[in-house]
Design an enzyme around this catalytic site. Sequence first.
Site, PDB file in Angstrom:
ATOM      1  CG  ASP A  85      43.264  36.382  34.189  1.00  0.00           C
ATOM      2  OD1 ASP A  85      43.976  36.491  33.172  1.00  0.00           O
ATOM      3  OD2 ASP A  85      42.022  36.406  34.139  1.00  0.00           O
ATOM      4  CG  ASP A  88      43.632  35.575  29.833  1.00  0.00           C
ATOM      5  OD1 ASP A  88      44.348  35.196  30.779  1.00  0.00           O
ATOM      6  OD2 ASP A  88      42.809  36.496  29.934  1.00  0.00           O
ATOM      7  CE1 TYR A 237      39.535  39.322  36.269  1.00  0.00           C
ATOM      8  CE2 TYR A 237      41.111  39.489  34.470  1.00  0.00           C
ATOM      9  CZ  TYR A 237      40.299  38.722  35.283  1.00  0.00           C
ATOM     10  OH  TYR A 237      40.241  37.359  35.125  1.00  0.00           O
ATOM     11  CD  GLU A 435      38.511  32.457  30.914  1.00  0.00           C
ATOM     12  OE1 GLU A 435      39.656  32.791  30.567  1.00  0.00           O
ATOM     13  OE2 GLU A 435      37.505  33.180  30.727  1.00  0.00           O
TER      14      GLU A 435
END
Length: 455
Positions: A85, A88, A237, A435
């Site tokens: 996603d 990571d 999430y 990120e």
Amino acid sequence: MASPISNSSSTLYSLFFFGLLLSFSFAGRARANPNYRDALAKSILFFEGQRSGRIPANQRITWRSNSGLYDGELAHVDLTGGYYDAGDNVKFNLPMAFTTTMLSWGALEYGARMGSELGNTRAAIRWATDYLLKCATATPGKLYVGVGDPHADHKCWERPEDMDTVRTVYSVSAGNPGSDVAGETAAALAAASLVFRRVDRKYSRVLLATAKKVMEFALEHRGSYSDSLSSAVCPFYCSYSGYKDELVWGAAWLLRATNDVKYFNLLKSLGGDDVTDIFSWDNKFAGAHVLLGRLMFKLPESNLQYVTSITFLLTTYSKYMSAAKHTFNCGNLVVTPASLKNLAKIQVDYILGVNPLKMSYMVGYGKNFPKRIHHRGSSLPSKATHPQAIACDGGFQPFFYSYNPNPNILIGAVVGGPNQSDGFPDDRTDYSHSEPATYINAALVGPLAFFSGKH
């Protein structure tokens, strides 16, 4: 359910006002015309850097290689493929499915403006849908919704190719429901079925048939996946908005894909009058209102993720408004299609460098862009230059904490963006700003295609 067009206008009132607030800090500055077509190509290329599974021979981001080849093995199923996603090495299906839906919506609305990039967009969508189909069909009565223990993964700084953390498999079922992730998966598969309807009819039919089954599952076994899976998805999430918005979103996409009155009746039964000025991987009400508005019938962290999502709605609704010759009022202002297009352009231009720092927040675009993004594969040397494995904690020193630029450029990645003062430290340890994420990029593809088509 109230009239979708009135809901859409109300939603766009909120979005227009929110967009104006975003623009005030940069009002009056010189306008620019970035190279939208170059940015579009790069925004789609980014997804190749996020691939999990066996990398194909035509891979253009060559510092990535095979990873996650045994995903699903712990559950005796094949769950290889899909996307990581963000920075990571975990596969979270809720944001991945949203990413897929947004890429598909972009291709549907702006495919004619994408030129040669339409094929690359379809490839990016299919990389996700091939995986989502596995998740939906591997085991009857189950929907797999993620691979990889996020807690174990986030303690490491290692390349996807070197993963040695447990690849735990997560699923929802009748006893452990997940209407939110199931509704979003149904939306993704239904939207993608439209993308492939003319170019691969067999695949399109499979996507749509699976979408219908997943939607039935979401409706029959209602509940939030956050409750069922707890710390496996929260706080990463967590479905903070609940699951009703995903049911509305999934039904809206199935209505568009099938024109079946039962989905129209489902939308009426679900309601959907909730108005929000946020559109994201978690909350879909605004997107559903705009999507339904197309029909014209009566019935602080990662700041840029909200900007790209709202910008997609602004450009898309302006298109619908033009077709219907529709306007609405925002206080004393009359909002026209041109108003929304102009506001959307300001947001896109800001991301591409028309901002106080004169920095592009898309990696590899322009001369000044983030060099130290919070991304494992980008910040660690590739297998080609460093064939030795990098263990779980082997990447922190000397790579993660280094001030050196990342050795691998993740072209097209849009990072979390500036802080509230338009500042950006370009520090990979500051994940909330540095990120990148698939759902940030996915929402930007459509607006970039929209504006690149102007040239």
